[in-house]
Design a protein around this motif. Structure first.
Motif, PDB file in Angstrom:
ATOM      1  N   PHE A 232      -6.894   5.097   6.932  1.00 49.83           N
ATOM      2  CA  PHE A 232      -6.111   6.233   6.457  1.00 49.83           C
ATOM      3  C   PHE A 232      -6.530   7.469   7.244  1.00 49.83           C
ATOM      4  CE2 PHE A 232      -5.789   4.468   1.808  1.00 49.83           C
ATOM      5  CZ  PHE A 232      -5.143   3.361   2.284  1.00 49.83           C
TER       6      PHE A 232
ATOM      7  N   LEU B 158       2.018   6.986   0.509  1.00 51.57           N
ATOM      8  CA  LEU B 158       1.153   8.155   0.308  1.00 51.57           C
ATOM      9  C   LEU B 158      -0.105   8.066   1.167  1.00 51.57           C
ATOM     10  CD1 LEU B 158       0.487  10.676  -1.418  1.00 51.57           C
ATOM     11  CD2 LEU B 158      -0.550   9.167  -3.087  1.00 51.57           C
ATOM     12  N   PHE B 159      -0.645   6.834   1.321  1.00 49.52           N
ATOM     13  CA  PHE B 159      -1.922   6.670   2.021  1.00 49.52           C
ATOM     14  C   PHE B 159      -1.734   6.203   3.457  1.00 49.52           C
ATOM     15  CE2 PHE B 159      -2.947   5.819  -2.479  1.00 49.52           C
ATOM     16  CZ  PHE B 159      -3.733   6.923  -2.683  1.00 49.52           C
TER      17      PHE B 159
ATOM     18  N   THR C 184      -4.659   0.303  -5.715  1.00 45.33           N
ATOM     19  CA  THR C 184      -3.934   1.073  -4.716  1.00 45.33           C
ATOM     20  C   THR C 184      -4.119   0.466  -3.333  1.00 45.33           C
ATOM     21  OG1 THR C 184      -4.398   3.016  -6.026  1.00 45.33           O
ATOM     22  CG2 THR C 184      -3.599   3.398  -3.807  1.00 45.33           C
TER      23      THR C 184
ATOM     24  N   VAL D  39       0.863  -1.170   0.000  1.00 41.09           N
ATOM     25  CA  VAL D  39       0.000   0.000   0.000  1.00 41.09           C
ATOM     26  C   VAL D  39       0.906   1.228   0.000  1.00 41.09           C
ATOM     27  CG1 VAL D  39      -1.720   1.305   1.291  1.00 41.09           C
ATOM     28  CG2 VAL D  39      -1.901  -1.163   1.157  1.00 41.09           C
ATOM     29  N   PRO D  40       0.750   2.139  -0.986  1.00 42.27           N
ATOM     30  CA  PRO D  40       1.652   3.298  -1.097  1.00 42.27           C
ATOM     31  C   PRO D  40       1.755   4.076   0.220  1.00 42.27           C
ATOM     32  CG  PRO D  40       0.208   3.197  -2.999  1.00 42.27           C
ATOM     33  CD  PRO D  40      -0.265   2.144  -2.041  1.00 42.27           C
TER      34      PRO D  40
END
Lengths: 197, 197, 197
Positions: free
Chosen positions: C31, A147-148, C140, A144-145
């Motif tokens: 998140f 980024l998140f 993603t 999971v990137p």
């Protein structure tokens, strides 16, 4: 050095930093040297290719200009040579990734501005360029990137850098001093946020 | 047959081979026939769409020309009909993938050359076209792409094929004999490397 | 309201529904609010950006027109405020995803038609636009896209919607009545198929 040459130098340096982060991940995952070179290309060039495709500038620089192949080759060779002496992949990967992020949020924003994009588009493209390569790296490696990842602060430094670049540019204050100052700010922001989580 | 028609025939044959590899993976993963058709489209058309977007040729051929829908439909139907008699998905998938790789590294390089790309760009695009569909297939199926698998030799045959195509083309030696010879070489290289690992 | 304004309103509403589905997935995955906003942007804008890149229309609307930022911001804020009262993420996510699918298969097809694409290309782009954001969301989040899940019926409603749109448009019957009727049909088709599996 002309503005175009300066922008390309910035871009190539960003490609190099992201390419190193790709090769480091490849080393940690046990890829061979060709896999390392390919991941270096994907991570180093990915954000810029996405940016150029969205800006609709024709063939993206990374494909059109062979000089963009040099940073990934250097990165893969460097990581290969230093393979056994590298101990802390994650820390190093994060540092190089942060350096790439700092340069790409600026070069992405500036390239969009020079192609006539409005400031909001330019900031969006700066952020996309900065986070694009890393997202491709993490998706390809089946993670999971970051980024998140709620505990990472990844997009915010890129956004701050892109917004400051657009602001400073529109005020006519973008110089050889303010540019690197923004890059340093983004880099420190990202690294401090990462160390504290 | 004109050069353009020959190039398209090559492209369509490559789409078919990759589409079969997509449908075979879909069968192994238990997708239904529509999922199989969709993965056949993604894998068969993916590399060419990426190539056409990067070449900035306008709407990619796979979207613009309905004939590109025929190979994925044929591939999904073929795999569906032979579903129960297929035993060794992985071997078959690798053979069809290798055939697609062999054709796409040539058609990608040639299409880039005909759009005026320099030789380095053409080789890069040939490799991207050849590996693109397979990377999309593996990412979608939540696997680390075989492109990065240290034990597989995947990118090297594509690179050799693309570089040979660009070289032979520039020497004026690209003919109905040398073209298939390059494809055969890439196919054999990939399959032998795969069997020996 | 002009046709262009109507098409954009349709597009923005679709962006909002998909953005909510992205923020709901972000909430379920833990998140933070920025990750939620980013996933809302990726899912909401993803399909349209892919459509615009393939149509080769220049800078994609989602980047060029700041108004496209409003739906993801609204979506992330809404999900954040209602965070604790949301119990059934999966059901809600599927409903919003179905609404986005219903609007995007229409707006994608119409946009392709207005740019002069032939009907087959327009239907293909309608389906791509409709499923694009959801595939990006699932990749993603490291899940096999529901597009390929044999038990889900995901692509078929999008295909029916896109094909009906192209047909009704070419017959000159696309109106303020038939458009929403197609959207309602796609939405009901998708939701009923999902509840029965």
């Amino acid at each position: 050095m002309s503005f175009a040459a300066g922008l390309q130098a910035l871009d190539l340096l960003g490609v190099f930093f992201f390419a190193v982060s790709g090769s480091l991940l490849a080393a940690r995952k046990g890829f061979d040297v060709i896999g390392s070179l390919l991941l270096a290309c994907l991570v180093g060039m990915g954000g810029g290719v996405v940016r150029d495709v969205i800006l609709a500038v024709g063939i993206p620089s990374a494909f059109n200009d062979p000089v963009y192949l040099i940073p990934p080759v250097l990165a893969a060779a460097l990581v290969y040579v230093l393979f056994n002496s590298v101990q802390r992949y994650t820390s190093l990967l994060t540092l190089f990734d942060a350096a790439g992020l700092a340069l790409f949020c600026i070069s992405g924003t500036l390239k969009a501005i020079t192609y006539g994009a409005n400031p909001v588009t330019a900031v969006l493209l700066g952020v996309t360029t900065a986070v694009g390569g890393g997202v491709l790296r993490d998706i390809t490696a089946n993670e999971v990137p970051s980024l998140f990842n709620a505990r990472e602060i990844y997009a915010l430094p890129a956004f701050v850098g892109a917004a400051l670049t657009a602001l400073v540019w529109n005020l006519g204050w973008f110089t050889i001093v303010t540019g690197p100052a923004i890059a340093a700010l983004v880099f420190v922001f990202r690294v401090v946020a990462w160390r504290r989580h």
